[in-house]
Design a protein around this motif. Sequence first.
Motif, PDB file in Angstrom:
ATOM      1  N   GLY A 308       0.819  -1.211   0.000  1.00 25.55           N
ATOM      2  CA  GLY A 308       0.000   0.000   0.000  1.00 25.55           C
ATOM      3  C   GLY A 308       0.850   1.258   0.000  1.00 25.55           C
ATOM      4  N   ALA A 309       2.116   1.125   0.400  1.00 24.98           N
ATOM      5  CA  ALA A 309       3.012   2.287   0.351  1.00 24.98           C
ATOM      6  C   ALA A 309       3.461   2.523  -1.089  1.00 24.98           C
ATOM      7  CB  ALA A 309       4.220   2.046   1.255  1.00 24.98           C
ATOM      8  N   THR A 310       3.999   3.710  -1.349  1.00 25.13           N
ATOM      9  CA  THR A 310       4.469   4.021  -2.703  1.00 25.13           C
ATOM     10  C   THR A 310       5.853   4.659  -2.637  1.00 25.13           C
ATOM     11  OG1 THR A 310       3.459   6.213  -2.614  1.00 25.13           O
ATOM     12  CG2 THR A 310       2.142   4.438  -3.614  1.00 25.13           C
ATOM     13  N   VAL A 311       6.514   4.663  -3.816  1.00 25.84           N
ATOM     14  CA  VAL A 311       7.767   5.415  -3.941  1.00 25.84           C
ATOM     15  C   VAL A 311       7.647   6.381  -5.113  1.00 25.84           C
ATOM     16  CG1 VAL A 311       9.131   3.497  -3.015  1.00 25.84           C
ATOM     17  CG2 VAL A 311       8.862   3.746  -5.508  1.00 25.84           C
ATOM     18  N   VAL A 312       8.518   7.392  -5.102  1.00 28.54           N
ATOM     19  CA  VAL A 312       8.466   8.439  -6.125  1.00 28.54           C
ATOM     20  C   VAL A 312       9.537   8.155  -7.177  1.00 28.54           C
ATOM     21  CG1 VAL A 312       8.653  10.923  -6.539  1.00 28.54           C
ATOM     22  CG2 VAL A 312       7.736  10.070  -4.356  1.00 28.54           C
ATOM     23  N   HIS A 313       9.148   8.231  -8.452  1.00 29.52           N
ATOM     24  CA  HIS A 313      10.105   8.018  -9.546  1.00 29.52           C
ATOM     25  C   HIS A 313      11.180   9.105  -9.493  1.00 29.52           C
ATOM     26  CE1 HIS A 313      11.772   7.521 -13.561  1.00 29.52           C
ATOM     27  NE2 HIS A 313      11.145   6.338 -13.615  1.00 29.52           N
ATOM     28  N   ASP A 316      10.636  11.968 -11.931  1.00 30.15           N
ATOM     29  CA  ASP A 316       9.306  12.570 -12.069  1.00 30.15           C
ATOM     30  C   ASP A 316       8.586  12.566 -10.725  1.00 30.15           C
ATOM     31  OD1 ASP A 316       6.735  13.297 -12.631  1.00 30.15           O
ATOM     32  OD2 ASP A 316       6.547  12.004 -14.419  1.00 30.15           O
ATOM     33  N   PRO A 317       8.551  13.714 -10.054  1.00 25.74           N
ATOM     34  CA  PRO A 317       7.963  13.795  -8.716  1.00 25.74           C
ATOM     35  C   PRO A 317       6.483  13.412  -8.690  1.00 25.74           C
ATOM     36  CG  PRO A 317       8.581  15.990  -9.538  1.00 25.74           C
ATOM     37  CD  PRO A 317       9.136  14.996 -10.505  1.00 25.74           C
ATOM     38  N   GLU A 318       5.803  13.470  -9.852  1.00 28.78           N
ATOM     39  CA  GLU A 318       4.377  13.142  -9.884  1.00 28.78           C
ATOM     40  C   GLU A 318       4.134  11.641 -10.000  1.00 28.78           C
ATOM     41  OE1 GLU A 318       2.181  15.707  -9.586  1.00 28.78           O
ATOM     42  OE2 GLU A 318       4.064  16.847  -9.362  1.00 28.78           O
ATOM     43  N   TRP A 319       5.164  10.921 -10.372  1.00 25.82           N
ATOM     44  CA  TRP A 319       5.016   9.494 -10.732  1.00 25.82           C
ATOM     45  C   TRP A 319       5.233   8.621  -9.499  1.00 25.82           C
ATOM     46  CZ3 TRP A 319       8.064   7.116 -15.498  1.00 25.82           C
ATOM     47  CH2 TRP A 319       7.634   5.796 -15.689  1.00 25.82           C
ATOM     48  N   ARG A 320       4.174   7.866  -9.126  1.00 24.09           N
ATOM     49  CA  ARG A 320       4.274   6.981  -7.960  1.00 24.09           C
ATOM     50  C   ARG A 320       4.304   5.525  -8.411  1.00 24.09           C
ATOM     51  NH1 ARG A 320       2.947   9.962  -3.208  1.00 24.09           N
ATOM     52  NH2 ARG A 320       3.730  12.013  -3.781  1.00 24.09           N
ATOM     53  N   LEU A 321       5.150   4.728  -7.761  1.00 18.64           N
ATOM     54  CA  LEU A 321       5.195   3.290  -8.035  1.00 18.64           C
ATOM     55  C   LEU A 321       4.771   2.553  -6.761  1.00 18.64           C
ATOM     56  CD1 LEU A 321       8.763   3.134  -9.645  1.00 18.64           C
ATOM     57  CD2 LEU A 321       6.589   3.117 -10.878  1.00 18.64           C
ATOM     58  N   PRO A 322       3.981   1.484  -6.899  1.00 20.60           N
ATOM     59  CA  PRO A 322       3.586   0.737  -5.708  1.00 20.60           C
ATOM     60  C   PRO A 322       4.793   0.005  -5.098  1.00 20.60           C
ATOM     61  CG  PRO A 322       2.905  -0.434  -7.676  1.00 20.60           C
ATOM     62  CD  PRO A 322       3.443   0.893  -8.142  1.00 20.60           C
ATOM     63  N   LEU A 323       4.792  -0.124  -3.774  1.00 24.92           N
ATOM     64  CA  LEU A 323       5.901  -0.800  -3.084  1.00 24.92           C
ATOM     65  C   LEU A 323       5.455  -2.183  -2.600  1.00 24.92           C
ATOM     66  CD1 LEU A 323       8.735  -0.878  -1.816  1.00 24.92           C
ATOM     67  CD2 LEU A 323       7.771   0.226   0.205  1.00 24.92           C
ATOM     68  N   TYR A 324       6.152  -3.214  -3.102  1.00 24.45           N
ATOM     69  CA  TYR A 324       5.863  -4.592  -2.711  1.00 24.45           C
ATOM     70  C   TYR A 324       6.962  -5.130  -1.795  1.00 24.45           C
ATOM     71  CZ  TYR A 324       2.136  -5.262  -6.171  1.00 24.45           C
ATOM     72  OH  TYR A 324       0.963  -5.197  -6.854  1.00 24.45           O
ATOM     73  N   VAL A 325       6.571  -6.118  -0.990  1.00 24.22           N
ATOM     74  CA  VAL A 325       7.581  -6.981  -0.370  1.00 24.22           C
ATOM     75  C   VAL A 325       7.580  -8.240  -1.235  1.00 24.22           C
ATOM     76  CG1 VAL A 325       8.179  -8.394   1.640  1.00 24.22           C
ATOM     77  CG2 VAL A 325       7.255  -6.078   1.952  1.00 24.22           C
ATOM     78  N   ALA A 326       8.736  -8.638  -1.729  1.00 21.21           N
ATOM     79  CA  ALA A 326       8.762  -9.764  -2.672  1.00 21.21           C
ATOM     80  C   ALA A 326       9.763 -10.821  -2.220  1.00 21.21           C
ATOM     81  CB  ALA A 326       9.111  -9.277  -4.078  1.00 21.21           C
TER      82      ALA A 326
END
Length: 843
Positions: A308-313, A316-326
Amino acid sequence: ASRFNPLKADAHWQKIWEERGSFHASDDSAKPKSYVLEMFPYPSGRIHMGHVRNYTMGDVLARYRRMKGFEVLHPMGWDAFGMPAENAAMEKKVHPGEWTRSNIATMRAQLKRLGFALDWSRELATCEPDYYGHEQALFLDLYEAGLVYRKQSEVNWDPVDMTVLANEQVIDGRGWRSGALVERRKLSQWFLKITDFAEELLDGLDDLEQWPDKVRLMQENWIGKSQGLRFRFRLGEPVAGAEEFEVFTTRPDTIFGASFAAISPDHPIAAALAEGNEALAAFIKECKAGGTTAAALETAEKKGFDTGATVVHPFDPEWRLPLYVANFVLMDYGTGAVFGCPAHDQRDLDFARKYGLPVTRVVAATVDEADEAIGEEAYSGPGLLVNSRFLDGLPAADGIREVIHRAEEEGWGEGTTVWRLRDWGVSRQRYWGTPIPIIHCEACGPVPVPRDQLPVVLPEDVSFDIPGNPLDRHPSWAKASCPSCGGPARRETDTLDTFVDSSWYFIRFASQPDDEPFDKAVAESWLPVGQYIGGVEHAILHLLYARFWTRALKRIGRLDIDEPFKGLFTQGMVTHETYRAADGRWLSPDEVEERDGGLVETETGQPVETGRIEKMSKSKKNTVDPEPIVEQYGADAVRWFMLSDSPPERDLAWSEAGIEGAWRFVQRLWRMSEEGGSSSTWLGGGEDIALDRKLHQTIASVAVNIESLAFNKAVANIYALANAIEKAPPSASRSAALETLLLLVAPMVPHLAEEAWAALGREGLIADQAWPEANPALLVEDQVTIAVQVNGKLRDTITAPKGAPRETVEEMALTSEKIVRVLEGKAPRKVIVVPDRLVNLVA
Ligand code: ANZ
Ligand code: ZN
């Protein structure tokens, strides 16, 4: 003609070699030195065909080099510690030492029966204190030099065998012996700092020109140097105070194809996120139950948990990527965190398809293919960058540089070098190994055992009734007083990985004083090993560890050698047909026989299905025990067959027909030598130019082929020479060729060669003779066509060796049928010979 009787001859000559110390290597010989070594065997019980092939190859080279005038070191010993001895102890209630030593006795006798030119005076067994005591001293040397350390480390724990497993002992997440699901555990372990040598070990590969390329490549990949970028992902929302975390990538060029970020289940941020998130906590726990190895993770299903957390590209400060535990992200590689680029990494693609994440192509063969969809396979090849903003159109390799450059410029990442190689964990919770010479004191911590208390000897009175390490539960062995403060202390009960034993045995072979591991000058006079021969299964770990150990000894000033093995050869396996009964049982070769043109099981008479030709193994029952074969055919026939049928790097299919053929050839050599025994014109020759040429070409080519370990070619050369000799009419050339033939086969079939040599009445042992010299003048194959004229008119042509003497050519011309007819049987009045061109006869 009599028959060659190997049963008598083998024992006779073996005894003589032994009595004379023929194969003892002298440290202070004035001759140039040559060190030939085959990987020493594990004393598992009996010699198998793989050993016979391996040691025959080394033996031919060793014997050949002796004949070439080298002082040859060709030793043998036993890699005698390890698990199987403990398993035998548990299953058969026999002490590991007793089991091992009795196996050694059996196998030593079997090796001796094959007549190998070994220096038995240097025999060693790694399980004896006079070997492992010196290993303990070397361990302490490395310890004092800061190359040994102890750390808590997660290990693969086999809950059934109650032991830590090395990564390569975990197969599909299970213990290699017990088959139990492997768990993770934290233990204090001893490590050798092999990573300190990563760069050297990698660069050193370039100089190993006499190693197979495939082995060098395997080592290179194992060391695994990669260039990459470490950069920081900013978290969309801080997690437990953390605002960012670091990731590692070797493909920064694909940053615009990122569609998720993933962290290891062991990552601190994963732990922080799991607080108050029970589902995530459960997922992390599940991941930890699996094996720790890269291989185990590779085969395991790729699983992730969307935090559910995200990281910032980063671009590109507007671009969010989902954060997984893998589960596929390893904590102890890189930074324990990655970005996923599904289009260009198969693992990421599988992951993206499973969790419905976007797949964006950012590398394409041409710019026109920018929008071509990615199917089931990720594209990891080269190409141009597409869909990548300011990187568009750049070759991917340039893109890597560009992104690293910008990251460094903007301050969010740095280019780095990363190694796949890990430090070498050498602790084993086992009895049958070298005790680690450390004493643990409550007050002082780990303290080295004082040198004058070495060796730390294994106790004999141990029991194997319950699994686990008997040293640990021994009533008194581990009790000690601290060498430093005198207080109560306890010995280290772990023993060393057996790969440590095999990392320096070749040095101890070269020099074995009582009071130290080796003498520097003497060891250096033999090393590096000129030719090392063994199985490709040791291409990575054993060779890498031995290379490391050698370099570590150099660093601490004990041995001034960079690389232990100058030449390396990895031989193929010995294979055999497999047989299966109608009900699917595997049958051994001596349980089947031919009846009415078909194979049947001897006992039942039922038809047998012939299966594939496979590596000899107990499980398929397709092994052939060398011992009875040697008893039946003699050592030489077995040796000859091992060399003859296949190139040595390829597999050799054992067959009855093959050994029969070898036996016939040995007998044929014997018959030939008997009839050739009348000559006294040793190496005289000169009467049969064609045979002289054949002989000298064979001398040269057998030498070249043995030197390059192309034994099957050397064998073919010898067959061809034997045929030529048999066809040739009696002459001094023929007698000389017969004797020389014996010298040429002496490295391969040494018993027969000695017997025939003695029968000819020659002085001394054939093993002590010099390798024959090839006459360069006879190596030129060129034949010339010579015109034969009678009174200036062309009447015939003859072919003669280039440079053939006048008389030879004249004789050939005068005996030509056509010429005899033209001259009507009369002798010519005059003969004019223009060498290599023309014979003019004046009638
Ligand atoms: C993004 C990327 C895109 C990657 C792409 C590969 C291909 P080697 O070459 O073996 O060093 N990685 C990094 N750290 C990891 C870890 N702790 N556990 C699992 N995987 C990890 O592999 C480096 C690549 O392995 C890195 O580059 C990273 O994925 C992954 F098209 O980053 B890559
Ligand atoms: Zn103390």
